[in-house]
Structure formats: C-alpha cells, structure tokens
Design a protein around this motif. Structure first.
Motif, short mmCIF file in Angstrom:
data_model
loop_
_atom_site.label_atom_id
_atom_site.label_comp_id
_atom_site.label_asym_id
_atom_site.label_seq_id
_atom_site.Cartn_x
_atom_site.Cartn_y
_atom_site.Cartn_z
N ASN A 440 0.81 -1.22 0.00
CA ASN A 440 0.00 0.00 0.00
C ASN A 440 0.84 1.26 0.00
OD1 ASN A 440 -2.00 -1.95 2.03
ND2 ASN A 440 -2.73 -1.21 0.06
N VAL A 442 3.38 3.40 -2.71
CA VAL A 442 3.79 3.45 -4.10
C VAL A 442 5.26 3.03 -4.22
CG1 VAL A 442 4.46 5.88 -4.02
CG2 VAL A 442 3.78 4.86 -6.18
N GLU A 459 6.06 3.05 -10.00
CA GLU A 459 5.04 2.20 -10.62
C GLU A 459 3.85 3.08 -11.00
OE1 GLU A 459 2.93 -0.48 -8.04
OE2 GLU A 459 3.49 0.66 -6.25
N ILE A 461 0.12 4.10 -11.23
CA ILE A 461 -1.14 3.85 -10.52
C ILE A 461 -2.26 4.43 -11.38
CG2 ILE A 461 -2.35 4.07 -8.34
CD1 ILE A 461 0.36 2.68 -8.14
N LEU A 517 -3.13 7.29 -3.81
CA LEU A 517 -3.47 6.87 -5.15
C LEU A 517 -4.26 5.56 -5.11
CD1 LEU A 517 -0.02 7.55 -6.88
CD2 LEU A 517 -1.90 9.14 -6.47
N ASP A 519 -5.02 1.99 -7.32
CA ASP A 519 -4.55 1.18 -8.43
C ASP A 519 -5.71 0.58 -9.22
OD1 ASP A 519 -5.51 -0.92 -6.95
OD2 ASP A 519 -3.56 -1.78 -6.47
N LYS A 525 -2.65 3.43 -2.34
CA LYS A 525 -1.19 3.51 -2.40
C LYS A 525 -0.77 4.88 -1.87
CE LYS A 525 -0.13 -0.27 -5.02
NZ LYS A 525 0.95 -1.25 -4.82
#
Length: 711
Positions: A440, A442, A459, A461, A517, A519, A525
């Motif tokens: 959880n 980023v 990564e 999101i 964020l 996903d 995240k």
C-alpha cells in the motif's frame, strides 16, 4: 555515408507523418447539422456547448441549423472558430413592397454576439432615408435619392436608388426606421417601395453568390428576399472566461493559444467585455476547448526549408567534399557525445548524485540497489515529456505517464529546479522509498540524475487519487462504503508500517487525499514522500520548519514545530472524515460558524448530535449504523488536540480491521461503547481513550507521558 542517408530518410518520414496527422486534425468536426460544422463552444446536445447562448437547434428533416437570439431564430450558414465569427441569415426591413412590410428588431444585448464590421448597411428605394438606431439614438444614416434614368444593369450602390455605409464597432441592436423623401419635383417618396438590410461584404463582393439572388444581375436588389447573410462576431463573456480559468478547465497561460479582451465602444446598459481566443502562429485547432491548440503548419514549413537546404547541399557538394562531410559528421558525433557525457556528469553532481552515493556507502541505510535509468530511455518513454502525457502537477514537480522499452507503464516525476537547501529533501525521497516494501505504498522503481531536472520513476497507478474519487465522483463507479472502509484500513496499515515496521521509523508529514493513489483494483497507495523524515528507533519527534497542507496539519505540530508519529495520525483522521463525509478538508462553502476546517466541522457535528446530517449519502445508505459510528468515533480520537491522547497507527489499523471483519455480524456483540459519547455529549479529554472501547488491548501508548508540552 549510409548513416547520413538513413538520418535524412527518417527526417523526411517524420515530417510527412506529422503533416498527415495535422491534416487529420483539420478535418475533424465534433458535430454537424446538414453540411454545417458545429464546433465548440457551440453545440446541439446538452453538455456539448458552453452555455445556452451557444446552443444550435438542428432540424433533422431539413438539416438547417438555427441560432436563437433575442427570441428570434436565425438560420446559420457557417461558424468559424479561427476568426470567431458566425454567418447567419438576417431579416430585410421593407415598406410598400407588395404587401411584404417588415420591421424586425433584433437585440443582441446580453448575448456573446455583436454585428461584425465586415457587414454593410444598405438602403434601397427611391427617396429612402434609412436610420439605424440604438438606445433611442441614431448611430447610422443612409440616404438614397431618385433617378429614374439609372441603368438597372449597373451593379453599384453609390447613393442613387441605393446607398451603403459601414456600421459602428460593437453594434448590438439591429433597429431600422425608414422615411420617404421628396424627390424635388413634388412627388413624395412615402409610397415608394423601400427597404434596408445588413449584409456581409463578401456576399456582395464575390460574384459566386449572385446566382442566389434570383436571376437579377444587381447584387444589391433584395426586394424579393426575406433575409440575407450577415456576419456576427462572438466571444466568451469575460465573467464566464474568468470562471473557466479559475476552475482549471481553461489554460489561459497556454503557449499554443492567446486570448484578448474586447471592450465595447458604444454606450450600452448591460453590455460587458468579451474574450476572443486564437491559436498562436504555428498552431491550429480550437482554442476555446481547454485553451490549447495543436501543432500545425509550422512543421510543414520547417520540412520544406529542410528539404530545400538538403537539395542545395546535394547539388553543390561534389565527390571531393563527400569524405570531408563524413569526417565532419564523425567529429560532430564525437564532440556531441563527449559534451553529452560531460553534461550528464555535471547534472548528476548538481542533482545530488554524490550525496546519494555517500548515503548508500555510509551504511546508515540498507538499500540493496537503486536502479539508475538512462535519460534517453525516459525521454523516449514519455514522448519527450509531451504535455499530453501529464498525469498531474504538485509542489514537488510534474508527473508524466511513460512506457518503457519492455512495455511496462510507469509514472515519471520530473522534479522542479532544486537549490542546495532542497537537495537533501529530494535525495531523502529516493532513499526512503527505496527502503519501503509495502503493497500500500507506491513503489519507487528507480531514478535518473543525469538530466537537467532530476527524475524519479514510480510504478504507474492508473485510477488517480482518492481526492478525485471523493470530490469529483464517477457516477458509473461510485465509492461504496465497503471501498471507503477498505481504503481507510489500507492507508492506516501503510502508515503503521512506516511508523513501526520499516527498518527505520518514517514520518510521512503530508498525509492527505491527494497523496493517496488508487490502483487498478482500487487499492490504496500512499505516495509523495518529498517531505518525509526517517528517525532513529529511540527518537520520538523531529523539530523542523512547519511543512504540510492546511486542513490536514496537526495543530500541535503547528504550534511547537515538533513533528511526531501522532501528527501523521491527526492527518489520517482528516482523511478518515473525508471518507465519511465526502467533503473537502478546507472549504469556503461552509460558514465560519460551521468551520472552514473539516475537522472542526466534524467535531461540532458530533457534539451537537448531527453526525448523520453531514455524512456522505453513500455512507448513510450502505454502511451499517454501528460501523459508521465506530469509524466516526475513531476519526474523532485521531483528531484530538492533545497528541498524547490520540491512538497510534497500530491501534487505528487494528480497529479498522476489526470493523471490516464485523461488517456482516451484529456489531453490538463485537463492541461496547457509549452511543451518547459518540453522538451527543462532548468528550472529556481526561477520560480513557475511546480506542480502548474497541477492546484492542493496546492502551500503553495512551498512558505514556505527553510528548509535547507546548499547548
């Protein structure tokens, strides 16, 4: 030489493809009625036009678009976004012309339209005095005298049986009165056929329109017509334009377009300034849609210049110069490569590369490997940081969407120019995120320090921020109570990990809904660690200059400048209230009595037994009442002014996980607490923590001595 030829071919292919793309842009038409294109801000369906004044009515059977102005429906002939004009059919005013007497008054006041200076005011008839009026004042006069010997085949309008004149700028009212004049021979012109009209200059000047008159070679003869083409200028109302810029739906500072304010020059009771926008040289498209134009014919012109230059070089250079060209090309490539390497080293040092290496080699942090991405790979992945790839902008920099060579989608954060004072903050984010391994939080994939501005690669999101889902809701996919509870538990778990389970405790220092964020499965995240700080295991707080976001900022930290793990707890409490109420952390829509701060507003609502009046309808509809009350009670615990009395993130996580598991059970059997304490009576700060009522068996953190003594 083969490399040179390949480069030339690639340049030609690139510009050919750009030209094809531009042609496709030019041919796009969002909607049409008949053969008339209806571009934005005009539109036919609700939501496709800027406001009702730009609405176009389309008769599906006849295919004739019409614009309603002052209650009059005017047939639309064309709409030009480039010139901000619209061509309409306008009525002819006539008297004594075979029973077709008409005197239509059209008032454009209150509309975004004005009569263009491209129009003529023309009066026809023997002895015709035509007056243009506005606000009970005459603003234009045209007089035609009698001459029975005038050759009707002569297409002119110089005062004999026909007169023409220009119209004032910013004319808003079409109101004409006509009077018959004595011809000087005792014959009055009152009973003569006379008429007057506004007409586009192009319609008079170009012979291609004459066939539309009806067989008469005189283009000024309109006695048999009900209406003629007129050009109206238009623009966006100044107040509407300012609101669009303010709410972010119009980019007024766009490098591809420009806008200017047009101030009316005629006295008017309710006329306001309008704004006309156009694309800058080298760009084309519709500047009224988001204020952004696309690259246009500038590329085509540049391509022609390149071709001409290369053709001249090919003719002038012989075989003797060919080897020299190859040698110069090789030297240029070597020089460029060395210069690029030198710049990369310079940027690497300036962007904190040495500082990062120092931290990694010191052994103070345990980071196995931080991937260093080549600048070329990220430049290609983001299409040279194309503005269309922008995911968002913040205080730390701009984030772009990119695709690596292996097809992996990433988010590339281009930091703002950092000075020496902020260099450690940037390297701090790299080091911290490289140590964090939590589902959880980023994930940082790597960085690039060899560019002018440092880059971080995360990564990707895909589903935006929690703030967007709460405050710009998606009707097709609403944020359910189950999702809200899960997101809260996931964020709490991430913070618990940062505070307790990481190799070094980490204080995030900027927890808010825009930094959470979602996903592809709408899992939370936690992001943006630019202001985060790691502390030693035995350290209880950090003393720093106050940083954070109003509405989420811990009042205790604001007063003392000492940030603790309980400061993150307070910020999380605000996010929890956002999830419950769907309201913003700071809102000027709430009165001062209610509280601009959501935290204050929430606590006041609980104390006055009005909690369910401020909750989001989705929460009230879908959540079990007991579950909602427990989450509200937990949020209130997090928002206590005394940091010592707030729960730890471990306790918060345990409570939320317990509520999740008990959603389908009888809550009364799972927890015991005083409902009056939650809903009505003010909480006693000296009483035992509300968290203990959830039976989590971890009261120690609430029994410790205060971490701070400045209240």
């Amino acid at each position: 030489m083969a490399a040179v030829e390949l480069t030339v071919f690639q340049v030609i292919l690139l510009f050919w493809s750009l030209r094809t793309a531009v042609s496709q842009v030019e041919m796009r038409c969002p909607s049409s009625c008949g053969n008339i294109c209806i571009p934005y801000p005009f539109g036919m369906e609700e939501g496709s036009y800027l406001d009702e004044r730009f609405k176009i009515l389309c008769n599906s059977s006849s295919g004739v678009p019409k614009l309603t102005v002052d209650g009059t429906k005017l047939e639309v002939r064309d709409i030009s976004v480039r010139r901000s004009t619209i061509g309409v059919m306008f009525p002819v005013v006539s008297a004594n012309c075979g029973g077709k007497d008409r005197n239509t008054v059209v008032d454009l006041e209150g509309s975004p339209f004005v009569f263009s200076s491209e129009n003529y005011f023309i009066a026809r008839g023997c002895g015709n005095l035509a007056l243009m009026n506005q606000n009970q004042s005459t603003i234009g006069v045209c007089v035609s005298i009698c001459d029975k010997n005038r050759d009707s085949m002569m297409a002119s309008c110089s005062g004999t049986d026909c007169c023409q004149t220009t119209i004032p700028s910013f004319l808003k009212v079409f109101n004409v009165t006509m009077k018959g004049l004595d011809d000087g021979k005792g014959s009055s012109g009152e009973k003569q056929c006379r008429y007057a009209y506004l007409v586009a200059q192009s319609w008079i000047n170009y012979g291609s329109y004459y066939s539309d008159v009806g067989g008469d070679s005189d283009p000024y003869d309109m006695r048999h017509r009900d209406s003629v083409p007129v050009v109206l200028d238009w623009g966006i109302d100044e107040r509407v334009f300012e609101s669009l810029v303010k709410n972010g739906s119009f980019h007024n500072s766009s490098y591809s377009s420009t806008c200017q304010f047009l101030n009316p020059s005629i006295n008017s009771t309710n006329q306001s300034s309008t704004v006309q926008c156009s694309c800058r040289p080298g760009f084309e498209g519709n500047p009224y849609r988001y204020g952004i134009c696309e690259a246009g014919r500038a590329y085509d012109n540049y391509r022609r210049k390149i071709k001409a230059k290369m053709a001249g070089i090919g003719v002038g250079v012989g075989f003797g110069a060919l080897f020299l060209l190859i040698g110069l090309w090789w030297l240029y490539k070597v020089f460029k490569r060395k210069r690029s390497e030198k710049l990369k080293k310079k940027y690497f040092k300036r962007n904190g590369g040495l500082l990062l290496q120092e931290q990694l080699s010191s052994g103070e942090v345990s980071v196995e490997k931080i991937k260093m991405f080549p600048s070329k790979e990220l430049d290609k992945a983001t299409d040279h940081y194309n503005v269309n790839r922008t995911l968002g902008q913040g205080g730390q920099g701009t984030v772009y969407k990119g695709m690596l060579a292996d097809g992996k989608i990433v988010a590339v954060k281009k930091s703002k120019v950092i000075d020496e004072g902020n260099l450690r903050q940037f390297i701090n984010e790299v080091v911290l995120l490289s140590q964090i391994n939590h589902r959880n939080v980023v994930k940082l994939l790597g960085c690039c320090l060899e560019t002018e501005l440092p880059l971080l690669v995360y990564e990707f999101i895909p589903n935006g921020t929690l703030y967007q889902f709460l405050h710009d809701p998606n009707e097709e996919f609403p944020l359910t109570w189950e999702m809200r509870l899960r997101i809260a538990a996931e964020v709490a778990g991430a913070l618990f990990y940062l505070h307790s389970a990481a190799s070094l405790p980490i204080f995030h220092r900027d927890i808010k809904s825009t930094n959470i964020l979602l996903d592809e499965k709408y899992r939370a995240k936690v992001a943006d660690f630019g202001t985060s700080r790691s502390v030693s295991i035995d350290q209880t707080h950090v003393t720093t200059q106050v940083q954070g976001t109003f509405g989420y900022l811990d009042p205790e930290y604001f007063q003392s400048s000492q940030f603790t793990d309980k400061s993150d707890v307070y910020s999380f409490g605000v996010v929890l209230v956002e999830l419950l109420t769907g309201q913003k952390a700071i809102s000027f829509k709430r009165s001062e009595e209610q509280g601009r701060s959501l935290a204050t507003y929430f606590i006041m609502a609980m104390e006055s037994n009005c909690l369910f009046d401020i909750l989001d309808p989705q929460v009230v509809k879908q959540g079990e009442r007991e579950d909602v009350l427990m989450v509200a009670s937990l949020a209130r615990s997090c928002l206590r002014l005394n940091g010592k009395e707030r729960p730890t993130m471990k306790e918060v996580t345990m409570v939320l996980e317990r509520i999740k598991k008990s959603e389908n059970l009888t809550v009364q059997q799972e927890s015991e607490y005083d409902r009056k304490e939650v809903m009505g009576a003010p909480w006693d700060v000296t009483s035992a923590s509300t968290i203990s009522s959830f039976d989590i068996g971890a009261p120690s953190s609430l029994d410790e001595k205060p971490l701070l003594h400045t209240y």
